[in-house]
Every structure is written in C-alpha cells, then in structure tokens.
Design a protein around this motif. Structure first.
Motif, PDB file in Angstrom:
ATOM      1  N   PRO A 141     -49.510  10.031 -43.528  1.00  0.00           N
ATOM      2  CA  PRO A 141     -49.160   8.976 -42.571  1.00  0.00           C
ATOM      3  C   PRO A 141     -47.646   8.752 -42.499  1.00  0.00           C
ATOM      4  O   PRO A 141     -46.890   9.108 -43.405  1.00  0.00           O
ATOM      5  CB  PRO A 141     -49.857   7.725 -43.135  1.00  0.00           C
TER       6      PRO A 141
ATOM      7  N   LYS B 240     -54.638   2.235 -39.586  1.00  0.00           N
ATOM      8  CA  LYS B 240     -53.925   1.451 -40.585  1.00  0.00           C
ATOM      9  C   LYS B 240     -53.196   0.263 -39.964  1.00  0.00           C
ATOM     10  O   LYS B 240     -52.827  -0.675 -40.665  1.00  0.00           O
ATOM     11  CB  LYS B 240     -52.942   2.349 -41.349  1.00  0.00           C
TER      12      LYS B 240
ATOM     13  N   CYS C 127     -54.880   7.483 -39.761  1.00  0.00           N
ATOM     14  CA  CYS C 127     -53.506   6.970 -39.735  1.00  0.00           C
ATOM     15  C   CYS C 127     -53.367   5.825 -38.733  1.00  0.00           C
ATOM     16  O   CYS C 127     -52.803   4.770 -39.045  1.00  0.00           O
ATOM     17  CB  CYS C 127     -52.534   8.091 -39.398  1.00  0.00           C
TER      18      CYS C 127
ATOM     19  N   PHE D 208     -44.747   5.613 -40.609  1.00  0.00           N
ATOM     20  CA  PHE D 208     -44.749   4.210 -40.168  1.00  0.00           C
ATOM     21  C   PHE D 208     -43.422   3.851 -39.533  1.00  0.00           C
ATOM     22  O   PHE D 208     -42.351   4.129 -40.072  1.00  0.00           O
ATOM     23  CB  PHE D 208     -45.009   3.306 -41.377  1.00  0.00           C
TER      24      PHE D 208
ATOM     25  N   ASP E 175     -51.484  -1.826 -45.575  1.00  0.00           N
ATOM     26  CA  ASP E 175     -51.942  -1.676 -44.194  1.00  0.00           C
ATOM     27  C   ASP E 175     -53.011  -2.707 -43.844  1.00  0.00           C
ATOM     28  O   ASP E 175     -53.396  -3.528 -44.682  1.00  0.00           O
ATOM     29  CB  ASP E 175     -52.433  -0.246 -43.940  1.00  0.00           C
TER      30      ASP E 175
ATOM     31  N   TRP F  99     -48.304   2.500 -37.392  1.00  0.00           N
ATOM     32  CA  TRP F  99     -48.783   3.630 -38.192  1.00  0.00           C
ATOM     33  C   TRP F  99     -49.144   4.803 -37.287  1.00  0.00           C
ATOM     34  O   TRP F  99     -49.657   4.620 -36.185  1.00  0.00           O
ATOM     35  CB  TRP F  99     -49.997   3.233 -39.011  1.00  0.00           C
TER      36      TRP F  99
END
Length: 416
Positions: free
Chosen positions: A412, A171, A168, A414, A81, A175
């Motif tokens: 998290p 990042k 989160c 993505f 990240d 994200w």
C-alpha cells in the motif's frame, strides 16, 4: 363426608391454586424486571468498555506512532487505517528529476535523460505533493477483512490484481496500491544515492551476498531450493532497504513479486496514467505509441520467442488478439534496459521515468518478461528464486489481472 364439606375442600383447593398462580406471576414479573435491569446494565457496561477500549487504542496507537517517529527522526510513521489496522509507513519527500539525473551522471557517467521537474510520483492530477508515504513492508494479514503493514510476519500473497487493489483502497481516503510512478521514482533515487537494495533472491538469501539471510516461511536452510523460501517482512539486513538504513522501504527486491497500479499492457501496447492519480479509471489511462514487439511471429508452443523490442507498433504477435491465456510464446530478456528499440521508435520521456525504456544499460537491474497479446498487468521486483533476474528494474508483464500466486504480493501507499 357431606356435600358441604366436599365443596369446602374444593373451594380451599381453588384458593391454593389461585395463590400459587398469583405468586408465580409475581415471580415472573420480578424475574423479567431483573433480566431487564441486567440487560440494561450490561449494555451500559459494554458501551463503557467499548469507549474505554477505543480510547486506549487511540492512546496506544499515538504512543506507538510517537515512538516510531522519534526513533526514526520522523522518517517513519504509523497510520491506523479505517479498518483499525496499523501500517508502518516511510515518508518519501519530494525531489527533482534534474538532481537525480545529475547524481547518476556524476557517479556513473551516464545521462538517463530523465528531464527536469517534479517526479510523477509527487504529482496527482497535476497537483504537486510534498511527500508520499510508502509501506515500509509488504502488506500482511489484517483485521476486519483488511491488511496491515508490519514487520516480522509473512506477507499476504495469492491475491490477484483487483483484490490487492481493493485491499489498499478499502483502507480509507488517500490509500492506494503502490503505483508504477512511485516504484520507478524510488528506484531512481536509490540508483542516484548508491543504495540499490539487495533482497531474498536465492531461496532465503541474497544471490549476491549469501550471508545476507532472513527467516524462511518453512524455517528452511538458506539456499535450499525445496520448500517455501518466502521470508518474513523486514527481517533482512539494512542492505535490503531502499536507502540501506533501518528506516528504509524493505523487500522491494526479491521475496515476492509486487502488483503495481496505473499501468497495463494491452495487446502489446504500453498504457499508463500520466501522473500518480489512482482515481483515473483504466479506460482513461494514456495509450502510448509504444509497443513490445517480438523478433518472430511464432505462435507455436509456450516457450520464449526471443527478446522483446520497443516499437511504434506490433509487427510480430506471439498469440491471438484478445487471448489472455498462457498457451503461446512469450518474450524475455535478462535486462529490461538492454532490449532493442526499433529504428523508427519514438522515445518517450515518461517511459524512461517509469523504467520501461532506458537510455543506458547502466541503470537498475532486472529482467523483462512479457506477452504481447491479451491484457496484462505489471509485477516488479522479482521473487525468491529469480537470482540476478530480480531487481528494481525487473518487470513482469505476462500475467492477467486474475492471476494469484504464493510468490505475488502487494504494497500500500498513502497520500498524507
């Protein structure tokens, strides 16, 4: 001694002082020059070291990613990240509701009435996505004020909803905190594929299979109800993964409750986004004509008022409107899918897809616990001491956004 001799001595002394001062100045100049040269060379060296370290980090992370991807056949990957933290992610490819529903019908003989088309997990503001990456493990501590997703460590807990969501989002682009859409779609996939995960639901072990254990934070005995029974990320057996393989999403059931985004309960009303779009602000989330009513209007004490009921409105509220506290009763049931629906309740397909209502009790397990007053945010999965109350369907709608506890974590996700 004559005056001339004295003057000569004084003059000689002055010349000595002048010479010393001149030499001192010369030394100072040379010292300053050396210091400047040293600082310049040190800065240049520091820059080279930083550049080389960055290159090495890129090479190392690329090697790490390739090793994970090769070993998993591409099912897992590593995403570094913006804060430099590694994140082991599970690729979840797109599937269809009709295929999931048919598989459940074929295997279990029940029609969950999920409809057809692409699950909302794979829709972002109407745009279709081919896959979404979900953290393989619960979030843990990270560098630069962030969080990581790695195995074999303690999950990061005692963070409230807003802190978890910010960790989160910080990042980087794509994200977000795992959403109600992602959780429910993965749960339904596991049900359809006969791979419902177990987990740490009995103080370091599974309440269903007590030989399934993982290391506790306090190194305590599995099943010992004293101490901190939270287990390390991913240390359980493959049956604790969503697909019962070593490449699946770990610890969705038990260990710690998980904050989820894109849903809230406001004065008993169910509010969600319409698809998996974390960019939608809370004020614009959809207010469903769906409420958790109570069987009684009791507002005395702090115990259970009975089982919640899905209704088109709230008839019996167990606390004052606007009250986010915990000083009034709650409603609960041992299985979220078993709660009663009011006669005039208008069923909502999206809520079935999100495992908030259900057409059958033959579905994922887990209890429901909520307060139909104040503003509440969702937790799912259960904790290390919830036993049969934990599960992919477990839904806790009792907590305010400010609640932080050692048995609450987050995960998290993505958009690649």
């Amino acid at each position: 001694m004559s005056i001339d001799q004295i003057n000569e001595i004084v003059s000689a002394a002055d010349r000595v002082v002048t010479a010393i001062e001149s030499k001192a100045a010369e030394i100072d100049n040379k010292t300053a020059q050396l210091a400047s040269d040293y600082a310049g060379k040190k800065n240049e060296l520091d820059k080279q070291v930083a550049e080389n370290s960055a290159e090495l980090a890129i090479v190392a992370s690329a090697g790490y990613r390739k090793a994970i991807e090769d070993a998993s056949g591409g099912r897992n990957t590593i995403v570094i990240d913006d804060q430099g933290n590694p994140n082991v992610m599970v690729r979840i490819p797109r599937f269809n509701y009709e295929d999931i529903n048919q598989a459940i019908l074929d295997r279990l003989g029940v029609d969950l009435m999920l409809g057809t088309g692409t699950p909302t997990m794979f829709q972002r503001n109407g745009e279709q996505m081919g896959e979404v990456l979900i953290a393989k493990y619960l979030a843990s501590a990270g560098a630069n004020g962030g969080c990581s997703v790695v195995g074999g460590v303690q999950p990061r807990t005692s963070v409230n909803y807003d802190v978890a969501k910010a960790l989160c989002n910080n990042k980087g682009a794509g994200w977000h905190m795992m959403s109600i859409h992602e959780w429910a779609a993965i749960a339904l996939w596991s049900l359809a594929n006969d791979s419902l995960p177990r987990g740490n639901t009995n103080f370091g072990r599974s309440h269903e299979k007590k030989l399934e254990t993982a290391r506790r934070a306090d190194n305590g005995m599995p099943g010992d109800s004293s101490g901190l029974a939270r287990t390390d990320t991913g240390k359980g057996p493959v049956t604790w993964a969503h697909d019962h393989t070593e490449w699946g999403i770990q610890d969705l059931v038990g260990n710690v409750w998980e904050w989820l985004d894109q849903m809230m309960l406001d004065e008993g009303q169910i509010i969600t986004t319409l698809d998996n779009n974390p960019a939608v602000i809370e004020e614009n989330w959809n207010k469903h004509t769906a409420f958790f009513d109570s069987p009684t209007a009791n507002t005395e004490g702090t115990g259970s008022a009975g089982s919640p009921k899905l209704s088109n409105s709230v008839t019996n509220r167990n606390g004052p409107v606007g009250n986010d506290a915990y000083d009034n009763p709650y409603v609960t049931a041992s299985h979220f899918a078993a709660i009663e629906k009011a006669i005039d309740y208008n069923k909502i397909e999206l809520l079935r897809r999100l495992l908030i209502e259900s057409e059958s009790t033959t579905t994922v397990g887990g209890y429901i616990y909520c307060r139909n007053y104040g503003n509440r945010f969702p937790l799912r999965g259960g904790s290390w001491n919830n036993g049969s109350g934990a599960g992919l369907g477990a839904l806790n709608l009792s907590n305010t956004r400010s609640n932080a506890n050692s048995n609450i974590g987050f995960r998290p996700a993505f958009f690649a």
